[in-house]
Design an enzyme around this catalytic site. Structure first.
Site, mmCIF file in Angstrom:
data_model
loop_
_atom_site.group_PDB
_atom_site.id
_atom_site.type_symbol
_atom_site.label_atom_id
_atom_site.label_comp_id
_atom_site.label_asym_id
_atom_site.label_seq_id
_atom_site.Cartn_x
_atom_site.Cartn_y
_atom_site.Cartn_z
ATOM 1 C CD1 TRP A 1 -1.790 -2.427 1.069
ATOM 2 C CD2 TRP A 1 -3.413 -0.868 1.175
ATOM 3 N NE1 TRP A 1 -3.016 -3.078 1.020
ATOM 4 C CE2 TRP A 1 -4.019 -2.150 1.088
ATOM 5 C CE3 TRP A 1 -4.229 0.268 1.257
ATOM 6 C CZ2 TRP A 1 -5.411 -2.319 1.077
ATOM 7 C CZ3 TRP A 1 -5.619 0.091 1.241
ATOM 8 C CH2 TRP A 1 -6.191 -1.190 1.151
ATOM 9 C CG ASP B 1 -0.229 3.988 3.543
ATOM 10 O OD1 ASP B 1 0.957 4.360 3.457
ATOM 11 O OD2 ASP B 1 -0.638 3.235 4.445
ATOM 12 C CE1 TYR C 1 -7.495 4.083 0.634
ATOM 13 C CE2 TYR C 1 -5.874 3.795 2.380
ATOM 14 C CZ TYR C 1 -7.185 3.939 1.979
ATOM 15 O OH TYR C 1 -8.199 3.946 2.915
ATOM 16 N NE ARG D 1 -6.034 7.364 2.884
ATOM 17 C CZ ARG D 1 -4.761 7.176 3.232
ATOM 18 N NH1 ARG D 1 -3.818 7.082 2.313
ATOM 19 N NH2 ARG D 1 -4.432 7.072 4.503
ATOM 20 C CG ASP D 2 -11.627 6.112 5.067
ATOM 21 O OD1 ASP D 2 -12.505 5.484 4.447
ATOM 22 O OD2 ASP D 2 -11.232 5.787 6.199
ATOM 23 C CB SER E 1 -8.125 4.726 6.065
ATOM 24 O OG SER E 1 -8.091 3.462 6.666
ATOM 25 C CG ASP F 1 -13.200 1.983 1.029
ATOM 26 O OD1 ASP F 1 -13.442 0.871 0.504
ATOM 27 O OD2 ASP F 1 -12.879 2.130 2.205
ATOM 28 C CG HIS G 1 -17.900 -5.267 0.236
ATOM 29 N ND1 HIS G 1 -19.042 -5.694 0.853
ATOM 30 C CD2 HIS G 1 -17.504 -4.149 0.899
ATOM 31 C CE1 HIS G 1 -19.325 -4.889 1.868
ATOM 32 N NE2 HIS G 1 -18.409 -3.926 1.903
ATOM 33 C CD1 TRP H 1 -21.221 0.559 -0.901
ATOM 34 C CD2 TRP H 1 -19.082 0.292 -0.255
ATOM 35 N NE1 TRP H 1 -20.656 1.809 -0.756
ATOM 36 C CE2 TRP H 1 -19.347 1.682 -0.351
ATOM 37 C CE3 TRP H 1 -17.809 -0.106 0.134
ATOM 38 C CZ2 TRP H 1 -18.368 2.653 -0.083
ATOM 39 C CZ3 TRP H 1 -16.849 0.854 0.404
ATOM 40 C CH2 TRP H 1 -17.126 2.220 0.305
ATOM 41 C CG ASN I 1 -15.555 -6.298 3.538
ATOM 42 O OD1 ASN I 1 -16.251 -7.204 3.960
ATOM 43 N ND2 ASN I 1 -15.806 -5.018 3.826
ATOM 44 C CE LYS J 1 -5.667 -4.562 6.737
ATOM 45 N NZ LYS J 1 -5.690 -3.133 7.130
ATOM 46 C CD GLU K 1 0.479 -3.944 6.872
ATOM 47 O OE1 GLU K 1 -0.273 -3.188 6.213
ATOM 48 O OE2 GLU K 1 1.650 -4.208 6.540
ATOM 49 C CG ASP L 1 -9.177 -3.704 9.229
ATOM 50 O OD1 ASP L 1 -8.457 -3.753 8.213
ATOM 51 O OD2 ASP L 1 -9.836 -4.680 9.634
HETATM 52 C C1 LIG Z 1 -22.029 4.873 3.005
HETATM 53 O O1 LIG Z 1 -22.863 4.076 2.202
HETATM 54 C C2 LIG Z 1 -23.090 2.789 2.725
HETATM 55 C C3 LIG Z 1 -23.847 1.973 1.691
HETATM 56 O O2 LIG Z 1 -25.028 2.588 1.316
HETATM 57 C C4 LIG Z 1 -23.862 2.926 4.024
HETATM 58 O O3 LIG Z 1 -24.092 1.635 4.584
HETATM 59 C C5 LIG Z 1 -23.030 3.754 4.998
HETATM 60 O O4 LIG Z 1 -23.745 3.972 6.162
HETATM 61 C C6 LIG Z 1 -22.655 5.097 4.368
HETATM 62 N N1 LIG Z 1 -21.747 5.802 5.249
HETATM 63 C C7 LIG Z 1 -22.048 6.954 5.800
HETATM 64 C C8 LIG Z 1 -21.005 7.519 6.714
HETATM 65 O O5 LIG Z 1 -23.096 7.524 5.586
#
Ligand SMILES: *[C@@H]1O[C@H](CO)[C@@H](O)[C@H](O)[C@H]1NC(C)=O
Ligand SMILES: *[C@@H]1O[C@H](CO)[C@@H](O)[C@H](O)[C@H]1NC(C)=O
Length: 448
Positions: free
Chosen positions: A138, A140, A173, A178-179, A185, A225, A270, A273, A309, A397, A401, A403
């Site tokens: 990574w 990062d 990354y 980010r994130d 992260s 992500d 994934h 999601w 994941n 991953k 290490e 998460d």
């Molecule tokens: C981001 O989207 C996912 C999938 O819809 C959801 O489960 C999650 O709560 C969302 N995150 C935030 C911080 O809203």
């Protein structure tokens, strides 16, 4: 002597005399005004009307205009039979075929130290065997980029001494902001503080390293992500603010890396999601748009799923937490997403992280992602994936290490890491988590 001296001069002044593109460089296409011949050992190959590229090959260097547009004369490029006939985009082959994966010395050292700290000799020996399993490195932060140079040099010399071509696996990354939908992260760059320019500089440094070792193949996962957050989390203010910057930065990463011949896979979340039926269409729309905007290079291979994941590639039975999603494992998700990408002209292929997917039915909720209790190392990396859509099972991953931290006073604390299914106490993201490593070893499936 005189002609040798002349040839030496020619070699010094390629731009003025025999303009030539380097291996993997562009050598033709509509609007291209640069060199149309390729460095020796490579051949100019038309990828599409807008892009011809110097691909390694044995044919004599040739100009773009002499390459028949209907053929793709190297073995690394073939037309995909599954692409719609109206837009048959060439695709590069499986990048792992014929290559040995370079083992990160950093991860190997973590594993060696982690195994040495285990008193039970049987468990310690099993733990040590993980040092032989390839993971991704990574990148990062910008400060890690020189490590890539070290690994590429090492891989290059291994390739030379063994005759076995080497492949280095990296994760790009370092997006600004980010994130954007979580905290664990968060990165070093912010959009407000010159983030896009800093990111482009980061990519330029990665490119400069890779360019020095054209004999080493590189596979890159692009920004875990980030695009998935743009599909589902634009209601989070930080993600909404980041949208245009993420797209510009990912475009920069894809175009720069694919022009070098780096095989890229964009992160696609994934099954739990983007695998929900309501998310598949918007996801396919976004990924194929990004692929199109980045020039449809055949080196933009496809998508990476399940990065960091815990989902199964193919679950024996649905985990109860997946209820309501017909795509309850990664294979089902991929089989649902791929046709929607093909409908946009993209014959994308996939890689799937199984590094920590050895045990199933561990979580309270599918969205839980932090140091899940009871997880074990999963299926080893292999190109025997059972699906033509999947180039390789991988370990993206590096298991062991962390998460994310469970310390609620830390600036990067995310409450997900204090849920009842998260192993605690946990150190900062990315740092070594010995107790977690020991569980991954003892719960590995298949066993180590
Ligand atoms: C981001 O989207 C996912 C999938 O819809 C959801 O489960 C999650 O709560 C969302 N995150 C935030 C911080 O809203
Ligand atoms: C938790 O984080 C705070 C703030 O960074 C730090 O001062 C403290 O030492 C940490 N606690 C533990 C147990 O690591």
């Amino acid at each position: 002597m005189k002609s040798a001296a002349f040839l030496a001069l020619v070699a010094l002044l390629p731009a003025f005399t025999v303009a030539q593109s380097a291996v993997w460089g562009q050598c033709g296409g509509i609007g291209w005004t640069g060199a149309t011949t390729c460095a020796s050992g490579s051949v100019c190959t038309e990828q599409n009307a807008y892009y011809s590229q110097c691909l390694p090959g044995t044919a004599a260097p040739t100009s773009a205009s002499s390459v028949p547009s209907s053929s793709h004369p190297t073995s690394t490029v073939s037309s995909s039979s599954s692409a719609p006939s109206t837009s048959s985009t060439p695709t590069a082959g499986n990048p792992w075929t014929g290559y040995q994966i370079y083992l990160s010395p950093y991860y190997a050292a973590e594993i060696q130290a982690g195994a040495a700290a285990i008193t039970d000799p049987t468990l310690s020996a099993k733990a040590l065997s993980v040092a032989q399993i390839p993971t991704f490195t990574w990148l990062d932060s910008v400060s890690k980029v020189p490590d890539l140079g070290t690994y590429l040099a090492d891989a290059s010399s291994i390739g030379t001494s063994t005759g076995q071509k080497q492949l280095v696996q990296i994760v790009i990354y370092d997006l600004p902001d980010r994130d954007c939908a979580a905290k664990a992260s968060n990165g070093e760059f912010t959009i407000a503080d010159n983030g896009q320019a800093n990111y482009e500089n980061y990519i330029d440094q990665v490119v400069a390293q890779i360019k020095q070792y054209p004999d080493v193949r590189v596979v890159a996962v692009i920004e875990p992500d980030s695009l998935a957050n743009l599909v589902t989390n634009l209601s989070v203010q930080k993600c909404a603010n980041a949208q245009t910057t993420y797209l510009a930065c990912v475009n920069y990463a894809l175009t720069q890396l694919s022009a070098l011949g780096v095989y890229t896979y964009m992160d696609a979340g994934h099954a739990g999601w983007l695998g929900w039926p309501a998310n598949l269409g918007p996801a396919a729309q976004l990924f194929s748009q990004v692929w199109t905007n980045a020039g449809k290079s055949p080196f933009i291979k496809g998508l990476a799923t399940n990065v960091a994941n815990y989902n199964a590639l193919s679950a024996a039975s649905p985990d109860p937490i997946t209820q309501g999603d017909p795509n309850y494992d990664e294979l089902l998700y991929i089989q649902a997403l791929a046709p929607q990408l093909q409908a946009q002209g993209w014959s994308a292929t996939f890689i799937v992280d199984q590094g920590r997917s050895g045990q199933q039915n561990l979580r309270q909720a599918w969205g839980d992602w932090c140091n899940i209790k009871g997880a074990g190392y999963g299926t080893r990396p292999t190109t025997s994936t059972g699906s033509p859509l999947i180039d390789s099972i991988v370990w993206v991953k590096p298991g062991g290490e962390c998460d994310g931290t469970s310390n609620s006073s830390s600036p990067r604390y995310d409450s997900t890491c204090s849920l009842s299914d998260a192993t605690q106490p946990a150190p900062e993201a990315g740092t070594w988590f010995q107790a977690y490593f020991e569980t991954l070893v003892s719960q590995a499936n298949p066993p180590l």
